[in-house]
Motif scaffolding. Sequence first.
Motif, PDB file in Angstrom:
ATOM      1  N   VAL B  15       0.814  -1.247   0.001  1.00 39.17           N
ATOM      2  CA  VAL B  15       0.005   0.009  -0.059  1.00 39.17           C
ATOM      3  C   VAL B  15       1.085   1.284  -0.024  1.00 39.17           C
ATOM      4  O   VAL B  15       0.732   2.255  -0.823  1.00 39.17           O
ATOM      5  CB  VAL B  15      -0.812   0.175   1.213  1.00 39.17           C
ATOM      6  N   ALA B  18       2.360   1.932  -3.349  1.00 34.49           N
ATOM      7  CA  ALA B  18       1.267   2.499  -4.205  1.00 34.49           C
ATOM      8  C   ALA B  18       1.161   3.584  -3.955  1.00 34.49           C
ATOM      9  O   ALA B  18       0.946   4.423  -4.979  1.00 34.49           O
ATOM     10  CB  ALA B  18      -0.021   1.588  -4.074  1.00 34.49           C
ATOM     11  N   VAL B  19       1.075   4.177  -2.759  1.00 38.82           N
ATOM     12  CA  VAL B  19       0.737   5.776  -2.388  1.00 38.82           C
ATOM     13  C   VAL B  19       2.007   6.368  -3.112  1.00 38.82           C
ATOM     14  O   VAL B  19       1.598   7.412  -3.650  1.00 38.82           O
ATOM     15  CB  VAL B  19       0.749   5.909  -0.846  1.00 38.82           C
ATOM     16  N   ILE B  22       1.690   6.630  -6.809  1.00 35.29           N
ATOM     17  CA  ILE B  22       0.474   7.440  -7.126  1.00 35.29           C
ATOM     18  C   ILE B  22       0.644   9.040  -6.947  1.00 35.29           C
ATOM     19  O   ILE B  22       0.438   9.870  -7.927  1.00 35.29           O
ATOM     20  CB  ILE B  22      -0.812   7.337  -6.571  1.00 35.29           C
ATOM     21  N   THR B  23       1.401   9.222  -5.886  1.00 38.61           N
ATOM     22  CA  THR B  23       1.725  10.519  -5.465  1.00 38.61           C
ATOM     23  C   THR B  23       2.737  11.118  -6.632  1.00 38.61           C
ATOM     24  O   THR B  23       2.525  12.198  -7.249  1.00 38.61           O
ATOM     25  CB  THR B  23       2.308  10.917  -4.173  1.00 38.61           C
ATOM     26  N   PHE B 261       2.080  18.966   4.218  1.00 35.93           N
ATOM     27  CA  PHE B 261       1.446  18.181   3.184  1.00 35.93           C
ATOM     28  C   PHE B 261       0.957  19.274   2.381  1.00 35.93           C
ATOM     29  O   PHE B 261       0.846  18.957   1.125  1.00 35.93           O
ATOM     30  CB  PHE B 261       0.088  17.718   3.851  1.00 35.93           C
ATOM     31  N   VAL B 262       0.444  20.314   2.888  1.00 38.73           N
ATOM     32  CA  VAL B 262      -0.077  21.548   2.079  1.00 38.73           C
ATOM     33  C   VAL B 262       1.003  22.043   0.729  1.00 38.73           C
ATOM     34  O   VAL B 262       0.831  21.983  -0.370  1.00 38.73           O
ATOM     35  CB  VAL B 262      -1.099  22.423   2.590  1.00 38.73           C
ATOM     36  N   ALA B 265       2.676  19.804  -1.762  1.00 35.92           N
ATOM     37  CA  ALA B 265       1.911  19.474  -2.686  1.00 35.92           C
ATOM     38  C   ALA B 265       1.557  20.855  -3.693  1.00 35.92           C
ATOM     39  O   ALA B 265       1.436  20.427  -5.059  1.00 35.92           O
ATOM     40  CB  ALA B 265       0.434  19.145  -2.316  1.00 35.92           C
ATOM     41  N   ALA B 277       3.124  11.871   2.364  1.00 30.26           N
ATOM     42  CA  ALA B 277       1.973  10.855   2.049  1.00 30.26           C
ATOM     43  C   ALA B 277       2.288   9.489   2.382  1.00 30.26           C
ATOM     44  O   ALA B 277       1.325   9.044   2.883  1.00 30.26           O
ATOM     45  CB  ALA B 277       1.849  10.962   0.429  1.00 30.26           C
ATOM     46  N   TYR B 280       2.006   9.153   6.222  1.00 29.53           N
ATOM     47  CA  TYR B 280       0.568   9.217   6.745  1.00 29.53           C
ATOM     48  C   TYR B 280       0.059   7.848   6.518  1.00 29.53           C
ATOM     49  O   TYR B 280      -0.713   7.041   7.131  1.00 29.53           O
ATOM     50  CB  TYR B 280      -0.288  10.241   5.812  1.00 29.53           C
ATOM     51  N   ALA B 281       0.404   7.337   5.005  1.00 32.15           N
ATOM     52  CA  ALA B 281      -0.203   5.857   4.670  1.00 32.15           C
ATOM     53  C   ALA B 281       0.457   4.644   5.661  1.00 32.15           C
ATOM     54  O   ALA B 281      -0.111   3.936   6.029  1.00 32.15           O
ATOM     55  CB  ALA B 281       0.320   5.469   3.358  1.00 32.15           C
ATOM     56  N   ILE B 284      -1.577   5.056   8.705  1.00 34.13           N
ATOM     57  CA  ILE B 284      -2.967   4.244   8.516  1.00 34.13           C
ATOM     58  C   ILE B 284      -2.869   2.742   8.554  1.00 34.13           C
ATOM     59  O   ILE B 284      -3.822   2.007   9.452  1.00 34.13           O
ATOM     60  CB  ILE B 284      -3.410   4.801   7.237  1.00 34.13           C
TER      61      ILE B 284
END
Lengths: 314, 306
Positions: B15, B18-19, B22-23, B261-262, B265, B277, B280-281, B284
């Motif tokens: 996961v 993958a994150v 994707i990012t 984060f903000v 990005a 990211a 964070y993943a 989680i």
Amino acid sequence: MNPPANNSRISESPWQAAWRRLRRNRFAIGGATFIVVLMLVCWIAPGYSAYGQSQQDLNLQASPPSAAHWMGTDSLGRDIATRVLYGGRMSLLIGLAATAVALIIGVIFGGISGWIGGRLDAFLMRIVDVLYAFPFVVFVILLNVAVGEVVKNWIATSSGLSVKAANEWRSQAELLILFVAIGAVEWLTMARVVRGQVLALKKLEFITAARSCGARTPMILSRHLLPNVLGPVIIYASLTVPGVMLLEATLSFLGLGIQPPAASWGTLIADGAKEIESSPWMLIFPGTFFTCTLLALNFLGDGLRDALDPKSLQ
Amino acid sequence: MLNFIISRTLQGLAVILAVLVITFGLLKLSPSSPFNGERNVTPEVRAAQNAYYGLDKPWPVQLWRHVSGFATFNYPPSYKLKGRNVGEIIAQAFPVSVAIGVPALLIALALGIPFGAMAALKPNTLEDRTATIASTLGICMPSLVLGPLVALIFGLKLKWFNVSGWFDADDWVLPAMTLGLIYSAYVARLMRGGLRETLAQDFIRTARAKGASEPAVVFCHALKLACLPLLNFLGPAAAGLLTGSFVVENVFQVPGLGQHFVSSATNGDHPLAMGTAAFYAMLIVAFNLLVDIVQAMLNPRIGLKT
């Protein structure tokens, strides 16, 4: 939702029963009334306002509420009441449009996953799992920035529009990208809900019965499956609207959503938060409207859940 | 148990990978180079910058560079915060977010559990109605409205705390209070729902029938099961709280993780965006694993599903 042939009351369709239950719920009806009145006011009243959205009165900068300006003016001398109404249009519009995007993606994705099942289902649900582990605000920001730049570049270079037309289109495109970006984040739970529902329904006897009567797949999907999935979809969609509005407000608050001169409740709250010490009314009025709207939407959503899914009431 | 943890850890690593991918893909969609905003730079300097950060290589090479960097804890340097690598930035900001997130979580639980339980034990009474309406109001009161109001009342009017910044030892109080109040509404709601559902079950009737006192029924029999919906919410919620709330950190000007984060990005700081990211993943994944284990301990019927 039960399959159509349910054994409840005399000649009352499940939808009629749901409507009867919803009508009895004072909170839900109150919420629905609030939303309808708010929409009417937001779309009609600004036309009768004495002020425009960006009209300034530099003699009255950051003035408290008065007879002329019911909610006061902001630090540029603009009428806050008028801006709250225009901002409400924008926030409600985004709430509905982005929910529609989330609804379409979620229903198609979850429907395919549940109906086809097997390996494809496992694969598609893994995608959902991965996206759940993604910080969703970051995802929206990245989508917004990335897609926004691609589209803006395209408009500026290869669309063949004049500079003025391109500028106009750009602000429209920005709004559209925001809908899509928020919708593209909020569809995950919808997909799970629809998938679970389809997975459970397709094993039931009435689907087998329809198939043995010779019904083809499109017929089964549209006449037998869809009406039964509709209940949970409506419930979840009504609970998605406040979530979407909150996400839009968060983005606008951080300066990433709606761009001036357009305004939404998020940008108004952000403006108010900066002036909280000297002019608290700049935050309190849009904040109250926003909170009341979220409250009304939640009451309506809870009411719909109780009405459409009586089992949740025990 | 061990098999379960190993298999879930491997899934979690997939996961996180993958994150990262994707990012990276989303960042690369944006056509402008991360350094285009910097002016007064000669082409030679720009080329040297691009070569140093590997931006002159094709994108699969860049992706591999980042991913292998994170995998070997050899963190890539940030593009924008010069002279610091992603690991250092996260290590510096994370404790600030934790100092707000942990008290916020405790406030949420301390307020939410008693009120939710009280509402469930006295259904359809005044207490129940009040608690339910208050928690709905809390869910609908967004942090961007509550945060500035808390700052106005406790910071500017009462002058109990600093309104913004991260200087004094008690600067965590206002942001933690804002977040705690909002989350307590969710906690109360889930607690009420969970307890009501559990109290309607057969084994509770059995416990009452064999003469267990009401407190014993609630605390010894019902509470364990009633916490399950809350537990499922707490996994992702804890990850979100510990990595910082974007809005609250913005309102109170706190140097936590949320700001990174903000900003990463939006300003094209690819390594930092990927790093935050993935971080964070990771949280989680870890909290979901923890929740699943605790859940299986509380309710043997659930078991450990891989």
